[in-house]
Write an enzyme that holds these catalytic residues in place. Sequence first.
Site, PDB file in Angstrom:
ATOM      1  N   HIS A   1      25.826  57.783  -4.104  1.00  0.00           N
ATOM      2  CA  HIS A   1      25.649  56.574  -3.292  1.00  0.00           C
ATOM      3  C   HIS A   1      24.627  55.626  -3.904  1.00  0.00           C
ATOM      4  CE1 HIS A   1      26.572  60.179  -0.852  1.00  0.00           C
ATOM      5  NE2 HIS A   1      27.586  59.439  -0.458  1.00  0.00           N
TER       6      HIS A   1
ATOM      7  N   HIS B   1      19.224  62.814  -1.683  1.00  0.00           N
ATOM      8  CA  HIS B   1      20.000  62.280  -0.563  1.00  0.00           C
ATOM      9  C   HIS B   1      21.029  63.315  -0.119  1.00  0.00           C
ATOM     10  CE1 HIS B   1      23.341  59.465   1.018  1.00  0.00           C
ATOM     11  NE2 HIS B   1      22.456  59.610   1.968  1.00  0.00           N
TER      12      HIS B   1
HETATM   13  S1  FES Z   1      23.744  61.895  -3.194  1.00  0.00           S
HETATM   14 FE1  FES Z   1      22.590  60.600  -4.415  1.00  0.00          FE
HETATM   15  S2  FES Z   1      22.664  58.728  -3.388  1.00  0.00           S
HETATM   16 FE2  FES Z   1      23.764  60.021  -2.095  1.00  0.00          FE
END
Ligand code: FES
Lengths: 173, 845
Positions: free
Chosen positions: A122, A103
């Site tokens: 997140h 992500h």
């Molecule tokens: S960096 Fe892993 S969920 Fe956003």
Amino acid sequence: MKKCDGLVEAGRRQFLRTAGFSVAGVAAATVMPTPAKAATATARVAYPSSRLANLTELKLDDPVNVAYPDNDSPGILLKLGVKVEGGVGPDGDVVAYSVLCPHKGYPLAYNQSDRTLSCPGHYSRFDVEKAGQEIWGHATQNLAQFVLRVDAKGDIYAEGVDELIYGRLSNVL
Amino acid sequence: MTFKRQVDRLPIIPADAVEHNVTCHYCIVGCGYKAYTWDINRQGGTDPKQNKFGVNLAQQQGAETVAWYAPSMYNIVKSDGRDVHLVIKPDVDCAVNSGLGSVRGARMAENHTSQARNTQQQRLTDPMVWRYGEMQPTSWDDALDLVARVTAAVIDEQGEDGLFVSMFDHGGSAGGYENTWGTGKLYFGAMKVKNVRIHNRPAYNSEVHATRDMGVGELNNCYEDAELADTIMVVGANPLEAQTNYFLNHWIPNLRGTSLDKKKAEFPGEPVEQGRIVIVDPRRTPTVAACEAEAGTDRVLHLALEPGTDLVLFNGLLTYIADKGWIDKEFIQNHTVVATASGPQLIARPGAAVPEKDHELTDFTAALAANRTSLADCAKITGLKEADIVKAAEWIASPKAGNKRRRTMIGYEKGLIWGNDNYRTNGALVNIALATGNIGRPGGGVVRLGGHQEGYVRPSDAHVGRPAAYVDKLLIEGRGGVHHIWACDHYKTTLNAMRFKQVYKKRTDMVKDAMNTVPWGDRAAMVAAIMTAIRQGGLFSVDTDIIPTQIGQASHVWLPAAISGEMNLTSMNGERRMRLTQRYMDPPGQAMPDCLIAARLANALERVFRDAGKPGYADQFKGFDWKTEEDAFVDGYTKNANGGQFVSYERLKAMGNNGFHEPAVAFKDGKIVGTKRLYADGKFSTKDGKAKFLAAPWRGWAAPGKADQKAKYAYLINNGRTNIVWQNAFMDQDNDFVMGRMPYPIIEMHPDDMKDLEVSAGDLVEVYNDAGATQAMAYPTPTARRKQTFMLFGFPKGVEGNVVNAGVNELIIPDYKHNWANIRKIASAPAAARGLSFKSTEYKV
Ligand code: FES
Ligand code: SF4
């Protein structure tokens, strides 16, 4: 409205879908075009073969920190005790993954109780028993798994990656 | 098998790639993105001078880097007929998302049509018509001529009430100001169509009548308020999954305590601390887990109440808060209607059945008296502990040190909207915000969290009336002769869906059979055959959409529409932030923006009516000579929206991804000046500017059939969204990553319930009751309550609406959330489900 199932078409698309980007060289416009002499382009990046550990060094459910394809790409090597997708070794239970969350690149933490990698960024979660499948999260891809090989001596080598690693636009820099 | 793209490098964005502003066209949050396009034969390099980021891409980039994009953010698309590279990546400078992408929005590029890379080949490229027993391509003129002739013939025979319309009313991809205006001007301007509905409900009505009747527009705060609130109260919403980056970028900083500096700066002399949250939801959602991980369990209060009893909780809270004296007396006195010497204010609810008796809108004192609920009763009916209700009241309203008013922001969404007794429950919640003075002030607001973005500008819909026509019921009863559908799929997103589909198929099949008897080239004979079938109960169906939909399988004409990015499109998000998404690629084939399809249909209708010797009626269809979506924007938004005169494409482009908060109030120093919060001046949306309270006593189950169903069936079938799927999966059904994770709709069940039913993870189960039956894939969920399941709503391969009965409230709002059914196993996990992970979706530290 149906997808074209023609084999030739499908093959061509598959190629473009996965790899066709590197074919074109940097377009340097010259007044007198000379025949293009691009370096031989490969369909996929050429992966190094890196020794990560020996089977004897692995303990059940005890992740070993590794890096692949280079030191800037951290991962973990795991022995799970059950045969899983992409697992190698005599029991088909040895796997390795990138631990950069696809992500936004936060480092994933291994949770032994349910064999998942979770992200403090997140809250994305990945299943190490299912080839890094994103159980829940914000990443638009499943977790990059390192392709492993075990030789006769029990040495474990990483030799490829099946998704783009976070933070690099080419898995091999 | 877990889906892997096997992509190990991506083309680099060259320094001179064209950059476009993009607002994500999926959910309400409207995250800012940038689209980059460049010629197919060129690419950037790793050298800082050779790429858009000016960084050395031969090195690993760190977390949160702007210089990375995922394979899902890349595609090869057409622009001006040529193949170009496309990257759509989150914009770090957008105040909404600060560079965050979600699992939905960060797939925008991949979810565009690419011939080269075989993505979204499901998109419609041509107008299609029922010809020789199947859907066949034709020209726009041909398709629109048929639609206009049949529509005109039906209006001749049945009047405008014979024309049924289902149309989006929102912003984002299938919507936006251009397209709501285009369709709105046709059906509410040129015509006065009454039998009309919206994409997710069977009537043309507000989802939040009560708050509007009370004078409180539902999007009254700004996203920053979630960072400033002392307490956030959230009802029937799951913002981590359904308003993802609003939650991550604005709620989490408050719950983590990282917005403290902002609070201190905003509220000097006022005690501030890390935020708290009260979550009202019968289900433990991923939002609850994330809040606990960030704020600690002592600052998170999850009120898992008895389903459908929210109203009682709100009345109980209001009573407790008022009795404690934690109300904002000055606010109530100055900004709401107050009792007079001659007694309480008695104001009839608009559209009330018996207006002279029905005085639900009233002053604070009268509302409190009507709603008074003791702590004991509140606990008994909601199933909550008294201590937890008290704690919630304290977190919401007890004064802070120095007797400072606590700032509480209240957010709600479909759990309330599609819940029990929508009108009174909505009002009872707004009562709390009004009583505590939490509207129009920093850190406050009582707001819908929203689903789609908004983008509504249409001529008045007053002729539709209140209550509005229950369109799906009328269609089932055989009413109407022609049905125009705009980006709606009743087959997936209506209630009583099984019955609706049976009848709809039968009625449209009658017309198909009739069309099969006539050669295509004989238009007069074709229209005559269709009209004969319509007189016998048939229905002619025209579906404007971007893909062949499920309801479209019954239609006779498909009209291909463009999406955001294939056209310029304006919308506003959940804090009324308006932006322009610039066109960065071509629509597929002959597809056009909806507003232009509506305009060309209006042109065709004008011609047909004129040819038929009805010049007066034909004249009503004038004013549709738009050539571009910008023409529609100017005709619609600029001339009709509140503050529209200050807004143009050029100005919006200059305002970039941060845009402005609607309504615009001026254009100054080259910038559009907006309105950060509504009601900051204490003047509400009523004639005298005073807000009203709502008398909302508890009435039990409001929609017919719910209580009976609850008594008869074993399992609650609660339902809603999951993070990964956007809306009814219209795009995602053709996305390998999503289908690899969600091949069938999940139904979360407690493992002991699964044991009782002899169901294993991934098995397909049948969910059945007196309304119908559907299927889902069992997902063991230890945190679920026994006998309370949660199913994915609106998914193609298992339509939850099949088991929702026809019952609606007095304003034709469905209660989609409360269904009871039995469950049985129908098949062991199919191949697609066998490779799935069924581990907990909850994050734990
Ligand atoms: S960096 Fe892993 S969920 Fe956003
Ligand atoms: S949170 Fe909503 S608007 Fe933002 S990227 Fe995701 S789907 Fe798009």
